[in-house]
Design a protein around this motif. Structure first.
Motif, PDB file in Angstrom:
ATOM      1  N   THR A 251       0.812  -1.226   0.000  1.00 30.63           N
ATOM      2  CA  THR A 251       0.000   0.000   0.000  1.00 30.63           C
ATOM      3  C   THR A 251       0.844   1.275   0.000  1.00 30.63           C
ATOM      4  OG1 THR A 251      -0.077   0.010   2.424  1.00 30.63           O
ATOM      5  CG2 THR A 251      -1.844  -1.168   1.276  1.00 30.63           C
ATOM      6  N   ALA A 255      -0.406   5.192  -0.075  1.00 28.26           N
ATOM      7  CA  ALA A 255      -0.305   6.046   1.113  1.00 28.26           C
ATOM      8  C   ALA A 255       0.517   7.294   0.813  1.00 28.26           C
ATOM      9  CB  ALA A 255       0.317   5.264   2.265  1.00 28.26           C
ATOM     10  N   ILE A 259      -3.794   8.613  -0.457  1.00 29.11           N
ATOM     11  CA  ILE A 259      -4.987   7.779  -0.634  1.00 29.11           C
ATOM     12  C   ILE A 259      -5.222   6.987   0.641  1.00 29.11           C
ATOM     13  CG2 ILE A 259      -5.927   5.841  -1.972  1.00 29.11           C
ATOM     14  CD1 ILE A 259      -4.166   6.930  -4.319  1.00 29.11           C
ATOM     15  N   ASP A 260      -6.481   6.851   1.057  1.00 27.13           N
ATOM     16  CA  ASP A 260      -6.817   6.185   2.320  1.00 27.13           C
ATOM     17  C   ASP A 260      -6.339   4.741   2.337  1.00 27.13           C
ATOM     18  OD1 ASP A 260      -8.009   8.468   3.194  1.00 27.13           O
ATOM     19  OD2 ASP A 260     -10.075   7.806   2.867  1.00 27.13           O
ATOM     20  N   GLU A 262      -5.757   1.405   5.183  1.00 29.95           N
ATOM     21  CA  GLU A 262      -5.816   0.771   6.502  1.00 29.95           C
ATOM     22  C   GLU A 262      -4.899  -0.460   6.414  1.00 29.95           C
ATOM     23  OE1 GLU A 262      -9.941   0.232   7.458  1.00 29.95           O
ATOM     24  OE2 GLU A 262     -10.341   2.388   7.471  1.00 29.95           O
ATOM     25  N   VAL A 266      -8.330   1.269   0.744  1.00 28.37           N
ATOM     26  CA  VAL A 266      -9.765   1.239   1.003  1.00 28.37           C
ATOM     27  C   VAL A 266     -10.539   1.554  -0.276  1.00 28.37           C
ATOM     28  CG1 VAL A 266     -11.638   2.231   2.357  1.00 28.37           C
ATOM     29  CG2 VAL A 266      -9.372   1.907   3.394  1.00 28.37           C
ATOM     30  N   THR A 273     -11.250   4.341  -4.804  1.00 32.04           N
ATOM     31  CA  THR A 273     -10.781   4.880  -3.534  1.00 32.04           C
ATOM     32  C   THR A 273     -11.504   6.197  -3.284  1.00 32.04           C
ATOM     33  OG1 THR A 273      -8.989   6.147  -4.545  1.00 32.04           O
ATOM     34  CG2 THR A 273      -8.522   3.846  -4.011  1.00 32.04           C
ATOM     35  N   ALA A 274     -11.068   6.935  -2.266  1.00 29.59           N
ATOM     36  CA  ALA A 274     -11.661   8.253  -2.014  1.00 29.59           C
ATOM     37  C   ALA A 274     -11.422   9.190  -3.195  1.00 29.59           C
ATOM     38  CB  ALA A 274     -11.068   8.852  -0.735  1.00 29.59           C
TER      39      ALA A 274
END
Length: 481
Positions: A251, A255, A259-260, A262, A266, A273-274
């Protein structure tokens, strides 16, 4: 006059799901009229089936045998291997590559996959995360080559992790004549997929095949040239240590772009994504309905996203996974799905035959299958998996279903059993589809794979496909039972 140009899609990752997405796009838009796809992959290799790496390790396959079928000639897709993406600039919609160039995009697809997670055990990895001498994962062909170089007939090897990959690796190493110890920190092997009674029978089968299973044991440290020390002080001898103790989604590039993230990138049901221009699929994606770590959900995601980004079916959605797990170990037939340990609201039928190495368990709630474990019951496994997938009502005689005896007609539709049995679940290929491909000239497994995609998923159908081809190449196909 307004001139329309194809929208630019960049895919980061040329693994199983990234390559599948590109293939799905090519099927929908072969002329590249609507979209143009550029896939970048850090490995020099063409796309291959990572699920079958234990088979390469065992010597059942050569590396070329696990290559994914190349997409048909398409103006829509270009692939750049040996090229890694290093950064994303969402504002400029640009990806920076490690060769100093960049790619502009209208839509970005992250198919960055996952890497082996090394537990914080002394001796496993150096400060920079690189494996210490004698230690390897089994995530790519480079790992497979490294382990093959370490393996020697009669030599000891330890596998750390008793999940599906660990068990498949252990079986492959035993096939090569090595003395194998497998260590699992949970109370039993395949803890997420099967219950304890099934695990006990499975462990005994592995013991008979030359693999010593050590469940409920924690590794203390790796001693290069000696072996793996356990928490009880014992040292399991090992020239090599194979770490199959889970994975971590890749990820970092997401990141770094804000970009979101976890435990994965996500995404929602549209796989966006968002940032609505950035999407994620496969092992790197975190969807509420799960699917990471499994072939079929990743390919479902690839198809949904191809539908959406080509405009073929803009309303397409990915709603989650219904996982079915198959253990691909020579001499062992194991399929599991759903709840391994259903609660007392489910009706459960169990068959346990420890002497024969067989175990079957079927859990039903509101006349639908909610969980099943089938060890040594290969014949009914496909029918039960299909019933589970479809959410179909189960017959009244649950025992007949478990043992593979003919099931009565379903009460709701009056239809009898399927006349064209599913052979390849990952790609929804039936026996009839395979027969058609054979009649059209596909005489070998690679030909069948190119024509139908069968055997290119989890590999669980390879044996069945080989058996059908052996019969058909000696005589004309017979009607499906």
């Amino acid at each position: 006059m307004v001139q329309h140009t194809a929208r630019r899609i960049v895919v980061i990752g040329n693994g199983m799901v990234g390559a599948r997405f590109a293939e799905e796009v090519a099927r929908r838009d072969p002329a590249g009229e609507r979209v143009g796809v550029t896939v970048v992959g850090a490995e020099d290799e063409a796309a291959y089936n990572r699920v079958l790496l234990p088979g390469v390790l065992a010597g059942r396959y050569a590396p070329d045998d696990i290559r994914l079928p190349a997409p048909a000639e398409s103006a829509a897709v270009a692939v750049r291997t040996g090229t890694a993406a290093t950064a994303i600039d969402p504002a400029r919609r640009r990806v920076t590559l490690d060769d100093g160039t960049g790619l502009d995009y209208d839509e970005l697809v992250l198919a960055t996959g996952a890497r082996a997670a090394f537990p914080p055990i002394p001796g496993l990895a150096a400060a920079d995360g690189a494996p210490e001498p004698g230690v390897t994962a089994l995530r790519d062909l480079a790992d497979c080559r490294r382990l093959s170089a370490l393996a020697r007939p009669g030599g000891p090897v330890v596998v750390l992790g008793g999940g599906v990959l660990g068990l498949e690796a252990a079986r492959a190493l035993a096939e090569r004549g090595m003395r194998v110890s497998l260590v699992e920190s949970s109370p039993w092997i395949m803890r997420r997929q099967i219950d304890r009674p099934a695990a006990q029978i499975l462990a005994e089968q592995y013991s008979r095949l030359g693999v010593a299973v050590h469940s409920w044991r924690v590794a203390a440290r790796w001693l290069p040239g000696t072996g793996l020390e356990l928490d009880d002080g014992r040292v399991l001898p090992g020239d090599a240590l194979v770490v199959t103790a889970g994975v971590k989604a890749n990820t970092e590039i997401a990141a770094g772009a804000g970009i979101d993230v976890e435990h994965g990138i996500v995404v929602d049901d549209t796989l966006a994504t968002a940032d609505p221009r950035v999407h994620a699929v496969g092992d790197c994606a975190q969807h509420p309905g799960g699917g990471a770590g499994l072939v079929q959900p990743g390919w479902e995601q690839a198809a949904v996203l191809a539908d959406r980004l080509t405009g073929t079916r803009p309303e397409a959605r990915y709603t989650g996974a219904r996982p079915v797990t198959r253990l691909k170990a020579e001499g062992i037939e194991l399929t599991s799905m759903g709840e391994a340990e259903a609660d007392d609201t489910a009706e459960t039928v169990t068959i346990a035959d420890a002497h024969g190495g067989r175990y079957a368990k079927l859990s039903v709630r509101q006349e639908r299958i909610v969980g099943a474990v089938l060890l040594g019951f290969a014949d009914p496994a496909s029918a039960i998996a299909r019933m589970y997938d479809d959410g179909a009502p189960v017959p009244a005689d649950r025992l007949a279903l478990l043992t593979g005896r003919p099931a009565p007609e379903t009460g709701e539709t009056g239809a009898g059993p399927a006349t064209d049995p599913l052979v390849c679940r990952c790609n929804a290929v039936t026996r009839g589809g395979l027969e058609t491909a054979w009649l059209d000239g596909a005489r070998t497994r690679p030909d069948i794979a190119a024509a139908t995609r069968a055997t290119t998923g989890c590999g669980g159908c390879t044996r069945d496909v080989d058996a059908l081809l052996a019969g058909w190449n000696g005589a004309s196909p017979v009607a499906a039972p």
